[in-house]
Design a protein around this motif. Sequence first.
Motif, PDB file in Angstrom:
ATOM      1  N   PHE B 371       0.827  -1.202   0.000  1.00 25.79           N
ATOM      2  CA  PHE B 371       0.000   0.000   0.000  1.00 25.79           C
ATOM      3  C   PHE B 371       0.864   1.255   0.000  1.00 25.79           C
ATOM      4  O   PHE B 371       0.630   2.195  -0.765  1.00 25.79           O
ATOM      5  N   ALA B 372       1.901   1.241   0.872  1.00 22.56           N
ATOM      6  CA  ALA B 372       2.804   2.396   0.923  1.00 22.56           C
ATOM      7  C   ALA B 372       3.432   2.627  -0.444  1.00 22.56           C
ATOM      8  O   ALA B 372       3.555   3.762  -0.915  1.00 22.56           O
ATOM      9  N   LYS B 378       1.152   6.409  -7.164  1.00 18.37           N
ATOM     10  CA  LYS B 378       0.009   7.193  -7.635  1.00 18.37           C
ATOM     11  C   LYS B 378       0.244   8.686  -7.444  1.00 18.37           C
ATOM     12  O   LYS B 378      -0.087   9.490  -8.315  1.00 18.37           O
ATOM     13  N   LEU B 379       0.794   9.045  -6.290  1.00 18.01           N
ATOM     14  CA  LEU B 379       0.977  10.472  -6.044  1.00 18.01           C
ATOM     15  C   LEU B 379       2.047  11.051  -6.952  1.00 18.01           C
ATOM     16  O   LEU B 379       1.997  12.221  -7.310  1.00 18.01           O
ATOM     17  N   ALA B 380       3.008  10.224  -7.311  1.00 19.06           N
ATOM     18  CA  ALA B 380       4.029  10.701  -8.233  1.00 19.06           C
ATOM     19  C   ALA B 380       3.374  11.066  -9.562  1.00 19.06           C
ATOM     20  O   ALA B 380       3.699  12.083 -10.175  1.00 19.06           O
ATOM     21  N   ILE B 381       2.417  10.233  -9.976  1.00 13.74           N
ATOM     22  CA  ILE B 381       1.705  10.518 -11.219  1.00 13.74           C
ATOM     23  C   ILE B 381       0.864  11.790 -11.074  1.00 13.74           C
ATOM     24  O   ILE B 381       0.822  12.648 -11.934  1.00 13.74           O
ATOM     25  N   LEU B 382       0.191  11.901  -9.898  1.00 11.41           N
ATOM     26  CA  LEU B 382      -0.687  13.025  -9.649  1.00 11.41           C
ATOM     27  C   LEU B 382       0.071  14.342  -9.596  1.00 11.41           C
ATOM     28  O   LEU B 382      -0.482  15.411  -9.826  1.00 11.41           O
ATOM     29  N   GLY B 383       1.361  14.267  -9.284  1.00 11.85           N
ATOM     30  CA  GLY B 383       2.147  15.484  -9.153  1.00 11.85           C
ATOM     31  C   GLY B 383       1.811  16.225  -7.887  1.00 11.85           C
ATOM     32  O   GLY B 383       1.310  17.339  -7.884  1.00 11.85           O
ATOM     33  N   PRO B 387       7.881  16.203  -3.149  1.00 12.39           N
ATOM     34  CA  PRO B 387       8.746  15.672  -4.218  1.00 12.39           C
ATOM     35  C   PRO B 387       8.586  14.165  -4.326  1.00 12.39           C
ATOM     36  O   PRO B 387       8.489  13.477  -3.304  1.00 12.39           O
ATOM     37  N   PRO B 388       8.537  13.621  -5.537  1.00 14.76           N
ATOM     38  CA  PRO B 388       8.318  12.169  -5.724  1.00 14.76           C
ATOM     39  C   PRO B 388       9.396  11.339  -5.035  1.00 14.76           C
ATOM     40  O   PRO B 388       9.135  10.224  -4.596  1.00 14.76           O
ATOM     41  N   GLN B 389      10.627  11.883  -4.927  1.00 17.20           N
ATOM     42  CA  GLN B 389      11.683  11.122  -4.251  1.00 17.20           C
ATOM     43  C   GLN B 389      11.282  10.792  -2.818  1.00 17.20           C
ATOM     44  O   GLN B 389      11.525   9.701  -2.316  1.00 17.20           O
ATOM     45  N   PHE B 390      10.654  11.780  -2.168  1.00 12.61           N
ATOM     46  CA  PHE B 390      10.240  11.536  -0.782  1.00 12.61           C
ATOM     47  C   PHE B 390       9.128  10.498  -0.746  1.00 12.61           C
ATOM     48  O   PHE B 390       9.096   9.650   0.122  1.00 12.61           O
ATOM     49  N   MET B 391       8.219  10.579  -1.734  1.00 12.50           N
ATOM     50  CA  MET B 391       7.126   9.629  -1.746  1.00 12.50           C
ATOM     51  C   MET B 391       7.622   8.213  -1.970  1.00 12.50           C
ATOM     52  O   MET B 391       7.131   7.261  -1.376  1.00 12.50           O
ATOM     53  N   SER B 392       8.645   8.067  -2.813  1.00 12.37           N
ATOM     54  CA  SER B 392       9.107   6.697  -3.040  1.00 12.37           C
ATOM     55  C   SER B 392       9.911   6.170  -1.847  1.00 12.37           C
ATOM     56  O   SER B 392      10.211   4.991  -1.759  1.00 12.37           O
ATOM     57  N   ILE B 397      10.556   3.906   4.656  1.00 16.04           N
ATOM     58  CA  ILE B 397      10.389   4.533   5.969  1.00 16.04           C
ATOM     59  C   ILE B 397       9.378   3.728   6.787  1.00 16.04           C
ATOM     60  O   ILE B 397       9.592   3.453   7.963  1.00 16.04           O
ATOM     61  N   THR B 398       8.289   3.301   6.099  1.00 19.60           N
ATOM     62  CA  THR B 398       7.319   2.453   6.796  1.00 19.60           C
ATOM     63  C   THR B 398       8.027   1.219   7.360  1.00 19.60           C
ATOM     64  O   THR B 398       7.837   0.847   8.512  1.00 19.60           O
TER      65      THR B 398
END
Lengths: 523, 423
Positions: B371-372, B378-383, B387-392, B397-398
Amino acid sequence: MAPVLELKGITKRFPGVLANDQVSLTLNKGEILVLLGENGAGKTTLMNILYGLYQPTEGEIWVNGKEIEVHSPTDAINVGIGMVHQHFMLIPVFSVTENVMLGDETTKMGGFLDEQTAATKIKTISEQYGLEVDPSSYVRDLPVGVQQRVEIIKLLYREADILIFDEPTAVLTPQEANELFIIMHELVKQGKSIIFITHKLREVMDVADRIMVIRRGKIVGETTPQEADQEKLAAMMVGRAVELDVHKNEAKPGKTVIQISNLFVLDQLKQIAVDDVSFEIKAGEILGIAGVQGNGQTELVEAITGLRSILTGKIELLGEDIANAKPRHITELGVAHVPEDRQKDGLVLSFPIYENLVLCTYYKPPFAKGINLNYPEIIRSAQHQIEDFDIRTPSAQTNVGSLSGGNQQKVIIARELSRPIQFLVASQPTRGLDVGSIEYIHTRIIQKRDEACAIMLVSPELDEIMQLSDRIAVMYRGKILTILDANEVTKEEIGLWMAGITPDNSSASKESIKLATTDGVQN
Amino acid sequence: MATTVIQRKKVETATPVRRVVMGLVFLALSMLILVLFALKSDPALKTTFVMNPGGIDRGLAPDWVLPGFSTMIVLTVITFLAAVYQIFVGFKKATNVVLGIVVALFIFAFLAWAAEGRSLNLGGMLSGAVLLSVPITLGAFSGVLCERSGVVNIAIEGMMLMGSMVGALVGSVTNSLLIGLIAAILASVLMAALHAVLSIKYKINQIVSGTVINIFATGLTTYISQKILQVNQSLNNPPIFPRLPIPILADIPVIGPILFNQNMFVYAMFILLAVLQISIFKTRWGLRLRAVGEHPKAADTLGINVIRTRYMAVLLGGAVAGFGGAFFTLGSVGRFDKMMTAGKGFIGLAAMIFGNWTPIGSFGAGLLFGFADSIATKLAILGSYIPPQFMSMAPYITTMVVLAGIVGRGQMPAADGEPYVKE
């Protein structure tokens, strides 16, 4: 009728060691045969041969008049031989049922466990032999004595007729040991035969039908409890006359060394383990702390030696409050500690003797030179102490882990007693040791007392407490119930105190007296 | 005359400290929803959650349109009430469950805020989560099998990597899904056999043996990828397992597309979950497996063959890892790229630990990590503003937070990592 078990001329050679030398013995149906010998005499090796864990170099094993070959524990189980190992072969995270059925599972629908049927069988066995246990409880939650019952049930579940008990009381409290002896008598009454391995003389006199003494791998004699007494057995076992009684002079108490007032200590689960304890010990006296294990003695010792923080209260050593002080500070003030678990807390098993001997003093000259260790001096000092304390070892470079229990304990005693100390905390100093080592360690402790050291001796062995102590404190559920003068009190009285019963209260039943004292009333 | 355990008095029955701290955590999350999301959102905008994953034509559901601002205010109030109740009364045993719910609401608020004024494919995100959890969960299952028998397996990553490469290569050559899959499993079993021989027979440190296999697999697959697969694209073009909608179930709105309109690997994961959970805890084989991992000597004295049990377990673990590896090439992308497993084997190992060495726990942890991963994609696509780096980083981190918070309480097989030496 042929004996149930016969060993004929069993010899076992390990590289460089002759562990068993032409050992022959017979076991008759319905008897308890005690195999008595010091640690390292070859008792366990012999039994491991019988149980298929080792192969004998020479010799024959006969069961019920037929010669058999035992190549694995499975072979032994198949001919009805079962063994209660000294270190339990139980899996703590399994339930009693799972532990008992393991390897001989009842299944349904091809491979699915049928715990119901197994549990019913366990209940039947436990009722038949008086082995009270709940099949659904987890082994890790059970007290040691009950765990041992599970081991016994494991054998009975496999319909073993010859039961080998390898030093079964080493891990038990006196009460649990007494319960075990009752169970053993019940077992032989119902037709089982038992080989009981031990080095504890008192137990031998209590349970044996016949006694065989083994020394250095050889059977050196056979006797019965009626013909022998403890002194005679000790002499046979050790090979020389042994002083079983401790001789000591009247204590000459001096100034107060340690004063503990209103001490409260918590255990790991944040429950009160030491509950409002106060006492003092003077120079030149031994205070024995009697009590069944688990009544807070461990936490008390850890609090005094700085290994556990206290809740409230005072621990004063020569006027300085050492509660919650660092262990090194406490050590430097002249406190010595012989811990209850020598392998876990007393020694670094993978270190050689000489390094273990300087664990308290390595950072000070002459053992330290700047930031370096002065190894020549450390080894010289170690060789001196090995001689002084009669540590039997090939060399000072030997790893402590490969020494016998008695010699490991002597390493600790040497390290702790060779420093100038004011106060010695000895926690079960002779646990699991043979007669010779016990004699030696007791002498050393008395000697230290006579050099005006204050000593706190913690032991669940009532005999040891009685022999060494000048005053005896009884600990029960975290409290010191009473402090008695060792010369004016009987074993039976202390036994009652240990069970939480005040002896004046004469309503105490005979049964509880028998349970509470270490060895009943036969001495 | 039964021996009793000595009961001790409790100083404090429940620890109010933990209760209050947990309540403050709830409060902090509640306030974060308010400050970070609610107060920064524009009451005029709406958030649209699309409930249908892309490319699905069964079990469709209408879009879910929410007024962003009021949603976040509602979420703030709910979490605030939970915090107040926890601080003054306490949820007691349900505390951890409530914590999970509060965190979930926090994530939901975050999504509602991030997608404000736009639309976010929530169905696709959940469906992706299930798909992304497949390799993690299968890796964890492989670990469970090995470690329950007492062999530490950090080579899952290497086994999966090898499985995915061989699966792609053989699948391309034969143009057969089945042969490709079998080849992937065999390749991984071969790696497992190496690990088993090194760690069971030769008693090499199991971490070292696992590391050796990981390095070997990385090197070999990268070499083959560069020298063969990239040069000759026809060798890197295997077929893919198609979507396999389950009749009736796939038509259920929302749930159908997420769970019952996936490819074979997802269903296999659920079947394996049931099979492993039952066979480890309810059968003779499982009892012996666990006994060998807990106390091999005890098992040996009862006539159980410790060595054989361990070999079996490690080889089976290898097969499961190979199956998980095949997912990357035959179940997802249809092509092998170097380092394709991207640490999923290691995350699987973490899922196994987080799942307390049980299949069901590993599966739960695998879903969480999946899920993480899915949110990040998805958020990387959404923009998003982040920053996408943090999202990935999110899945990793989880992993770390979860390991730090939970791992101490886990119950590892007692003889895990210890070679068995018969006397």
